[in-house]
Design a protein around this motif. Structure first.
Motif, PDB file in Angstrom:
ATOM      1  N   ASP A 134       0.903  -0.937  -0.038  1.00 35.00           N
ATOM      2  CA  ASP A 134      -0.242   0.057   0.053  1.00 35.00           C
ATOM      3  C   ASP A 134       0.916   1.306   0.204  1.00 35.00           C
ATOM      4  N   LEU A 135       1.309   1.473  -1.216  1.00 33.16           N
ATOM      5  CA  LEU A 135       2.607   2.739  -1.260  1.00 33.16           C
ATOM      6  C   LEU A 135       1.716   4.538  -0.827  1.00 33.16           C
ATOM      7  N   GLY A 136       2.387   4.265   0.338  1.00 28.35           N
ATOM      8  CA  GLY A 136       1.801   6.065   0.249  1.00 28.35           C
ATOM      9  C   GLY A 136       0.572   6.026   1.744  1.00 28.35           C
ATOM     10  N   ASN A 137       0.257   4.571   1.804  1.00 26.20           N
ATOM     11  CA  ASN A 137      -0.120   4.706   2.591  1.00 26.20           C
ATOM     12  C   ASN A 137      -2.085   5.158   2.550  1.00 26.20           C
ATOM     13  N   LYS A 138      -2.173   4.449   1.124  1.00 27.91           N
ATOM     14  CA  LYS A 138      -3.499   5.248   0.447  1.00 27.91           C
ATOM     15  C   LYS A 138      -4.886   4.842   1.376  1.00 27.91           C
ATOM     16  N   VAL A 139      -4.670   2.677   1.027  1.00 32.22           N
ATOM     17  CA  VAL A 139      -5.772   2.435   1.752  1.00 32.22           C
ATOM     18  C   VAL A 139      -5.748   2.419   3.125  1.00 32.22           C
ATOM     19  N   ALA A 140      -5.001   2.177   3.985  1.00 27.91           N
ATOM     20  CA  ALA A 140      -4.754   2.269   5.466  1.00 27.91           C
ATOM     21  C   ALA A 140      -5.153   3.732   5.941  1.00 27.91           C
ATOM     22  N   ARG A 141      -4.480   5.122   5.181  1.00 26.35           N
ATOM     23  CA  ARG A 141      -5.737   5.972   5.162  1.00 26.35           C
ATOM     24  C   ARG A 141      -7.312   6.041   4.951  1.00 26.35           C
ATOM     25  N   SER A 142      -7.486   5.324   4.361  1.00 25.78           N
ATOM     26  CA  SER A 142      -9.015   5.604   3.454  1.00 25.78           C
ATOM     27  C   SER A 142      -9.691   4.311   5.379  1.00 25.78           C
ATOM     28  N   PHE A 143      -9.042   3.749   5.943  1.00 22.53           N
ATOM     29  CA  PHE A 143      -9.515   2.747   6.886  1.00 22.53           C
ATOM     30  C   PHE A 143      -9.227   3.531   8.442  1.00 22.53           C
ATOM     31  N   GLY A 144      -8.483   4.668   8.168  1.00 21.80           N
ATOM     32  CA  GLY A 144      -8.817   6.000   8.869  1.00 21.80           C
ATOM     33  C   GLY A 144      -7.519   5.641  10.442  1.00 21.80           C
ATOM     34  N   LEU A 145      -6.248   4.887   9.795  1.00 19.53           N
ATOM     35  CA  LEU A 145      -5.188   4.118  10.417  1.00 19.53           C
ATOM     36  C   LEU A 145      -3.988   4.601  10.771  1.00 19.53           C
ATOM     37  N   VAL A 146      -3.573   5.979   9.853  1.00 20.61           N
ATOM     38  CA  VAL A 146      -2.585   6.517   9.160  1.00 20.61           C
ATOM     39  C   VAL A 146      -2.162   7.210  10.372  1.00 20.61           C
ATOM     40  N   TYR A 147      -0.481   7.282  11.281  1.00 26.69           N
ATOM     41  CA  TYR A 147      -0.045   8.488  11.606  1.00 26.69           C
ATOM     42  C   TYR A 147       1.107   8.595  11.381  1.00 26.69           C
ATOM     43  N   THR A 148       1.778   9.367  11.795  1.00 29.24           N
ATOM     44  CA  THR A 148       2.913   9.747  11.624  1.00 29.24           C
ATOM     45  C   THR A 148       3.913   9.953  12.313  1.00 29.24           C
ATOM     46  N   LEU A 149       5.674   8.753  12.119  1.00 28.93           N
ATOM     47  CA  LEU A 149       6.653   8.935  13.441  1.00 28.93           C
ATOM     48  C   LEU A 149       7.172  10.373  13.139  1.00 28.93           C
ATOM     49  N   GLU A 150       7.041  10.486  14.682  1.00 24.07           N
ATOM     50  CA  GLU A 150       7.749  12.283  14.686  1.00 24.07           C
ATOM     51  C   GLU A 150       8.201  11.745  16.097  1.00 24.07           C
ATOM     52  N   ASP A 171       9.453   7.076   0.131  1.00 25.60           N
ATOM     53  CA  ASP A 171       8.914   8.383   0.578  1.00 25.60           C
ATOM     54  C   ASP A 171       9.209   9.262   2.012  1.00 25.60           C
ATOM     55  N   ASP A 172       8.987  10.465   2.155  1.00 24.94           N
ATOM     56  CA  ASP A 172       9.965  10.474   3.217  1.00 24.94           C
ATOM     57  C   ASP A 172       9.236  11.406   3.822  1.00 24.94           C
ATOM     58  N   SER A 173       7.785  11.071   4.428  1.00 32.13           N
ATOM     59  CA  SER A 173       6.715  11.157   5.195  1.00 32.13           C
ATOM     60  C   SER A 173       6.944  10.742   6.487  1.00 32.13           C
ATOM     61  N   TRP A 174       7.487   9.493   6.342  1.00 31.62           N
ATOM     62  CA  TRP A 174       7.627   8.675   7.675  1.00 31.62           C
ATOM     63  C   TRP A 174       6.602   8.716   8.135  1.00 31.62           C
ATOM     64  N   GLU A 175       5.035   8.397   7.106  1.00 29.84           N
ATOM     65  CA  GLU A 175       3.927   7.681   7.892  1.00 29.84           C
ATOM     66  C   GLU A 175       3.688   6.472   7.525  1.00 29.84           C
ATOM     67  N   LEU A 176       2.895   5.817   8.442  1.00 28.98           N
ATOM     68  CA  LEU A 176       2.643   4.379   9.210  1.00 28.98           C
ATOM     69  C   LEU A 176       0.944   4.286   9.496  1.00 28.98           C
ATOM     70  N   PRO A 177       0.989   2.583   9.261  1.00 27.27           N
ATOM     71  CA  PRO A 177      -0.839   2.453   9.477  1.00 27.27           C
ATOM     72  C   PRO A 177       0.011   1.349  11.297  1.00 27.27           C
ATOM     73  N   VAL A 178      -1.511   2.423  12.408  1.00 26.09           N
ATOM     74  CA  VAL A 178      -1.408   1.093  13.138  1.00 26.09           C
ATOM     75  C   VAL A 178      -1.984   0.334  12.715  1.00 26.09           C
ATOM     76  N   PRO A 179      -1.774  -1.340  13.328  1.00 27.33           N
ATOM     77  CA  PRO A 179      -2.029  -2.325  12.932  1.00 27.33           C
ATOM     78  C   PRO A 179      -3.146  -2.534  13.152  1.00 27.33           C
ATOM     79  N   ALA A 180      -3.843  -3.018  12.631  1.00 31.37           N
ATOM     80  CA  ALA A 180      -5.422  -3.156  12.590  1.00 31.37           C
ATOM     81  C   ALA A 180      -5.349  -4.690  11.870  1.00 31.37           C
ATOM     82  N   THR A 181      -6.863  -4.713  12.269  1.00 31.48           N
ATOM     83  CA  THR A 181      -7.440  -6.558  11.828  1.00 31.48           C
ATOM     84  C   THR A 181      -8.673  -5.661  11.888  1.00 31.48           C
TER      85      THR A 181
END
Length: 220
Positions: A134-150, A171-181
């Motif tokens: 899921d490059l760019g966390n596009k799908v994870a974002r649509s599930f409401g899971l994305v955060y930025t490691l800061e 990419d340089d976003s440092w974004e990750l999905p919260v692990p979720a099922t």
């Protein structure tokens, strides 16, 4: 041993090897993620999941619409092959895979990593289910899971653990999905949602199997 016990045992070993000044900033960062309303767009039970297509490690396109036409769908979002907690979870899911399939369901796992990093994971853990990028966390974002490691958590992640997310994710976003099922019914509605910003907590496959059995009973 249940999955969470394995995860707790692993973390206990980490605590014996790393000083508190390394672990404390990371734990503070993830405690902040666990505040109310931090993830306002999280998909909830009873809501219809967004449909998507993603490539697997070989470049084959996988469609949730096609998978749901066959039966229920189990979706596991994980952070990456670099995450030992994710590896333990994926290993447990692989162990449960025969039962998942026997209950008429399909299992897929999704991370923001490039396919180049997914293939070694598949081979190392002998995973027999699709691992999608899921490059760019596009799908994870649509599930409401994305955060930025800061902040300090990002620095420690890179300097101490060697987690170079720009290299792994492309990419340089440092974004990750919260692990979720998520367990989706054939109509795409979420029947089970396991979401915990504390990345060391994961759903036990037994709960996934119990949910799938309930779905099967409802169809009888």
């Amino acid at each position: 041993m249940a999955l969470q016990e394995d995860l707790n045992t692993f973390m206990a070993g980490v605590r014996t090897q790393l000083p508190a000044e390394v672990l404390a900033p990371v734990e503070r960062f993830y405690a902040e993620l666990d505040k109310p309303d931090r993830f306002p767009y999280l998909l909830h039970i009873g809501e219809r999941a967004p449909m998507f297509t993603l490539p697997d490690a070989t470049g084959k396109i996988v469609s949730t619409e096609a998978l749901l036409a066959k039966g229920p769908l189990v979706i596991s979002f994980y952070r990456g092959a670099w995450c030992p907690f994710c590896n333990l979870e994926l290993r447990a899911l692989q162990t449960a895979l025969p039962e998942i399939l026997a209950l008429g369901a399909t299992l897929i796992a999704i991370s923001p990593e490039k396919p180049d990093y997914a293939m070694p994971l598949i081979e190392r853990e002998s995973l027999a289910f699709p691992v999608l990028s899921d490059l760019g966390n596009k799908v994870a974002r649509s599930f409401g899971l994305v955060y930025t490691l800061e902040g300090e958590a990002r620095r420690i992640s890179l300097d101490t653990f060697g987690t170079d997310l720009p290299k792994f994710n492309g990419d340089d976003s440092w974004e990750l999905p919260v692990p979720a099922t998520f367990v989706l019914e054939r109509n795409g509605k979420a029947r089970l949602v396991f979401f915990d910003p504390e990345f060391r907590n994961r759903v036990d496959p037994a709960l996934i199997l119990s949910t799938l059995r309930d779905l099967q009973q409802a169809c009888v």
